[in-house]
Design an enzyme around this catalytic site. Structure first.
Site, mmCIF file in Angstrom:
data_model
loop_
_atom_site.group_PDB
_atom_site.id
_atom_site.type_symbol
_atom_site.label_atom_id
_atom_site.label_comp_id
_atom_site.label_asym_id
_atom_site.label_seq_id
_atom_site.Cartn_x
_atom_site.Cartn_y
_atom_site.Cartn_z
ATOM 1 N N ASN A 42 -3.127 14.900 112.628
ATOM 2 C CA ASN A 42 -4.455 16.006 113.694
ATOM 3 C C ASN A 42 -5.108 16.235 112.115
ATOM 4 O OD1 ASN A 42 -2.248 17.947 111.828
ATOM 5 N ND2 ASN A 42 -3.248 19.114 112.874
ATOM 6 N N ILE A 43 -6.530 16.495 113.008
ATOM 7 C CA ILE A 43 -7.243 16.466 111.348
ATOM 8 C C ILE A 43 -8.273 17.717 112.239
ATOM 9 C CG2 ILE A 43 -9.892 15.452 111.232
ATOM 10 C CD1 ILE A 43 -8.531 13.106 111.602
ATOM 11 N N GLU A 44 -8.202 18.564 111.154
ATOM 12 C CA GLU A 44 -8.772 20.180 111.707
ATOM 13 C C GLU A 44 -10.309 20.565 111.303
ATOM 14 O OE1 GLU A 44 -6.032 23.321 110.673
ATOM 15 O OE2 GLU A 44 -4.545 22.326 112.427
ATOM 16 N N GLU A 55 -1.613 13.180 118.746
ATOM 17 C CA GLU A 55 -1.904 12.535 119.538
ATOM 18 C C GLU A 55 -2.678 11.872 119.820
ATOM 19 O OE1 GLU A 55 -0.683 15.363 119.005
ATOM 20 O OE2 GLU A 55 0.951 15.402 120.226
ATOM 21 N N CYS A 90 0.010 19.438 123.849
ATOM 22 C CA CYS A 90 -0.840 20.624 124.169
ATOM 23 C C CYS A 90 -1.042 19.802 125.135
ATOM 24 C CB CYS A 90 -1.675 20.797 122.975
ATOM 25 S SG CYS A 90 -3.512 19.902 122.982
ATOM 26 N N CYS A 93 -3.920 17.055 125.405
ATOM 27 C CA CYS A 93 -3.097 15.525 125.024
ATOM 28 C C CYS A 93 -2.284 15.085 125.880
ATOM 29 C CB CYS A 93 -1.959 15.584 123.534
ATOM 30 S SG CYS A 93 -3.652 16.200 122.181
#
Ligand code: THU
Length: 138
Positions: A42-44, A55, A90, A93
Protein backbone atom coordinates in the site's frame (compact mmCIF):
# COMPACT_ATOMS: atom_id res chain seq x y z
CA UNK A 1 0.50 -23.71 -6.72
CA UNK A 2 2.71 -22.97 -3.72
CA UNK A 3 0.33 -21.15 -1.38
CA UNK A 4 2.90 -21.03 1.43
CA UNK A 5 5.41 -19.27 -0.80
CA UNK A 6 2.79 -16.70 -1.87
CA UNK A 7 1.89 -16.05 1.77
CA UNK A 8 5.55 -15.51 2.68
CA UNK A 9 6.04 -13.15 -0.28
CA UNK A 10 3.02 -11.11 0.83
CA UNK A 11 4.54 -10.67 4.29
CA UNK A 12 7.84 -9.64 2.70
CA UNK A 13 6.10 -7.19 0.32
CA UNK A 14 4.56 -5.36 3.30
CA UNK A 15 8.08 -4.22 4.26
CA UNK A 16 8.00 -1.78 1.33
CA UNK A 17 4.66 -0.24 2.29
CA UNK A 18 4.48 3.53 2.58
CA UNK A 19 1.88 3.91 5.33
CA UNK A 20 2.82 6.86 7.57
CA UNK A 21 -0.84 7.80 8.21
CA UNK A 22 -2.49 4.51 9.13
CA UNK A 23 0.62 2.65 10.28
CA UNK A 24 -0.99 -0.39 8.64
CA UNK A 25 1.48 -1.96 6.22
CA UNK A 26 -0.05 -4.30 3.66
CA UNK A 27 1.72 -6.64 1.26
CA UNK A 28 0.25 -8.68 -1.57
CA UNK A 29 1.66 -11.44 -3.79
CA UNK A 30 -0.31 -12.25 -6.93
CA UNK A 31 0.14 -15.43 -8.93
CA UNK A 32 -0.64 -15.02 -12.64
CA UNK A 33 -1.64 -17.94 -14.85
CA UNK A 34 1.76 -17.55 -16.54
CA UNK A 35 3.37 -18.71 -13.29
CA UNK A 36 4.91 -15.32 -12.58
CA UNK A 37 4.36 -13.62 -9.24
CA UNK A 38 3.79 -9.87 -8.84
CA UNK A 39 4.00 -8.16 -5.49
CA UNK A 40 2.50 -4.91 -4.24
CA UNK A 41 2.32 -2.80 -1.10
CA UNK A 42 0.00 0.00 0.00
CA UNK A 43 1.11 3.54 -0.81
CA UNK A 44 -0.57 6.31 1.17
CA UNK A 45 -0.76 10.03 0.53
CA UNK A 46 -1.12 13.15 2.70
CA UNK A 47 -4.23 13.95 0.67
CA UNK A 48 -5.58 10.48 1.64
CA UNK A 49 -7.75 9.72 -1.40
CA UNK A 50 -4.79 8.96 -3.72
CA UNK A 51 -3.87 6.05 -1.41
CA UNK A 52 -3.66 2.76 -3.27
CA UNK A 53 -3.96 -0.67 -1.65
CA UNK A 54 -1.36 -3.40 -1.89
CA UNK A 55 -3.69 -5.66 -3.89
CA UNK A 56 -4.34 -3.10 -6.61
CA UNK A 57 -0.66 -2.26 -6.88
CA UNK A 58 0.09 -5.96 -7.41
CA UNK A 59 -2.68 -6.28 -10.00
CA UNK A 60 -1.70 -3.14 -11.88
CA UNK A 61 1.97 -4.17 -12.01
CA UNK A 62 0.92 -7.50 -13.47
CA UNK A 63 -1.47 -5.96 -15.98
CA UNK A 64 1.23 -3.47 -16.99
CA UNK A 65 3.48 -6.46 -17.67
CA UNK A 66 0.86 -7.91 -20.03
CA UNK A 67 -0.79 -10.44 -17.71
CA UNK A 68 -4.54 -10.92 -17.98
CA UNK A 69 -5.24 -14.19 -16.17
CA UNK A 70 -4.77 -14.82 -12.48
CA UNK A 71 -5.00 -17.70 -10.02
CA UNK A 72 -4.42 -16.50 -6.51
CA UNK A 73 -3.42 -13.53 -4.33
CA UNK A 74 -2.01 -13.60 -0.79
CA UNK A 75 -2.54 -10.54 1.43
CA UNK A 76 -0.77 -9.68 4.68
CA UNK A 77 -1.64 -6.72 6.93
CA UNK A 78 1.03 -5.69 9.44
CA UNK A 79 0.48 -3.32 12.38
CA UNK A 80 3.41 -2.47 14.69
CA UNK A 81 5.47 -5.21 13.12
CA UNK A 82 2.85 -7.91 13.68
CA UNK A 83 0.11 -9.69 11.82
CA UNK A 84 -2.56 -10.02 14.47
CA UNK A 85 -5.74 -10.38 12.43
CA UNK A 86 -6.53 -11.24 8.86
CA UNK A 87 -6.64 -8.56 6.18
CA UNK A 88 -9.30 -9.13 3.54
CA UNK A 89 -9.31 -6.96 0.40
CA UNK A 90 -11.36 -3.74 0.43
CA UNK A 91 -14.40 -3.41 -1.80
CA UNK A 92 -12.57 -1.44 -4.49
CA UNK A 93 -9.88 -4.13 -4.77
CA UNK A 94 -12.56 -6.85 -4.95
CA UNK A 95 -14.12 -5.01 -7.88
CA UNK A 96 -10.73 -4.78 -9.63
CA UNK A 97 -10.29 -8.53 -9.07
CA UNK A 98 -13.74 -9.17 -10.57
CA UNK A 99 -12.66 -7.37 -13.75
CA UNK A 100 -9.88 -9.89 -14.40
CA UNK A 101 -10.63 -13.01 -12.36
CA UNK A 102 -13.14 -15.81 -12.33
CA UNK A 103 -15.35 -16.58 -9.35
CA UNK A 104 -12.96 -19.28 -8.16
CA UNK A 105 -9.94 -16.94 -7.96
CA UNK A 106 -8.35 -17.55 -4.55
CA UNK A 107 -7.61 -14.97 -1.86
CA UNK A 108 -5.32 -15.99 1.00
CA UNK A 109 -5.42 -13.79 4.10
CA UNK A 110 -2.22 -14.35 6.03
CA UNK A 111 -2.56 -14.91 9.79
CA UNK A 112 0.99 -14.91 11.16
CA UNK A 113 4.33 -13.16 10.63
CA UNK A 114 5.95 -16.34 9.32
CA UNK A 115 3.37 -16.62 6.53
CA UNK A 116 2.66 -20.22 7.47
CA UNK A 117 -1.04 -19.76 8.31
CA UNK A 118 -3.79 -18.22 6.23
CA UNK A 119 -7.52 -18.19 5.65
CA UNK A 120 -8.64 -19.04 2.14
CA UNK A 121 -11.57 -17.50 0.24
CA UNK A 122 -12.81 -17.52 -3.33
CA UNK A 123 -13.61 -14.24 -5.05
CA UNK A 124 -17.28 -15.25 -5.09
CA UNK A 125 -17.15 -15.66 -1.29
CA UNK A 126 -15.91 -12.07 -1.01
CA UNK A 127 -17.92 -10.46 -3.82
CA UNK A 128 -21.16 -12.34 -4.52
CA UNK A 129 -23.56 -10.94 -7.16
CA UNK A 130 -20.72 -8.83 -8.57
CA UNK A 131 -21.21 -6.17 -11.18
CA UNK A 132 -19.39 -6.70 -14.47
CA UNK A 133 -19.58 -5.96 -18.17
CA UNK A 134 -22.15 -8.76 -18.52
CA UNK A 135 -24.59 -6.44 -16.80
CA UNK A 136 -24.64 -4.00 -19.68
CA UNK A 137 -23.64 -5.93 -22.78
CA UNK A 138 -25.98 -8.07 -24.86
N1 THU B 1 -5.20 -1.46 2.66
C1 THU B 1 -4.63 -2.30 1.77
O1 THU B 1 -3.56 -2.04 1.23
N2 THU B 1 -5.28 -3.45 1.48
C2 THU B 1 -6.43 -3.86 2.09
O2 THU B 1 -6.91 -4.95 1.80
C3 THU B 1 -7.07 -3.02 3.11
C4 THU B 1 -6.49 -1.68 3.28
C5 THU B 1 -4.46 -0.25 3.06
C6 THU B 1 -5.02 1.05 2.60
C7 THU B 1 -4.46 2.02 3.62
O3 THU B 1 -3.16 2.40 3.24
C8 THU B 1 -4.34 1.18 4.89
O4 THU B 1 -4.42 -0.17 4.48
C9 THU B 1 -5.42 1.47 5.91
O5 THU B 1 -6.67 1.39 5.33
Amino acid sequence: MDKNMLAKLAVKAAENAYAPYSGFKVGAALLAASGKIYTGCNIENASFSPTVCAERNAFFSAINAGERNFECIAVAGVKNGNISGICTPCGVCRQVMAEFCSENFLVLSVKNNEGTEFEEYTLSDLLPFSFGSDNFTE
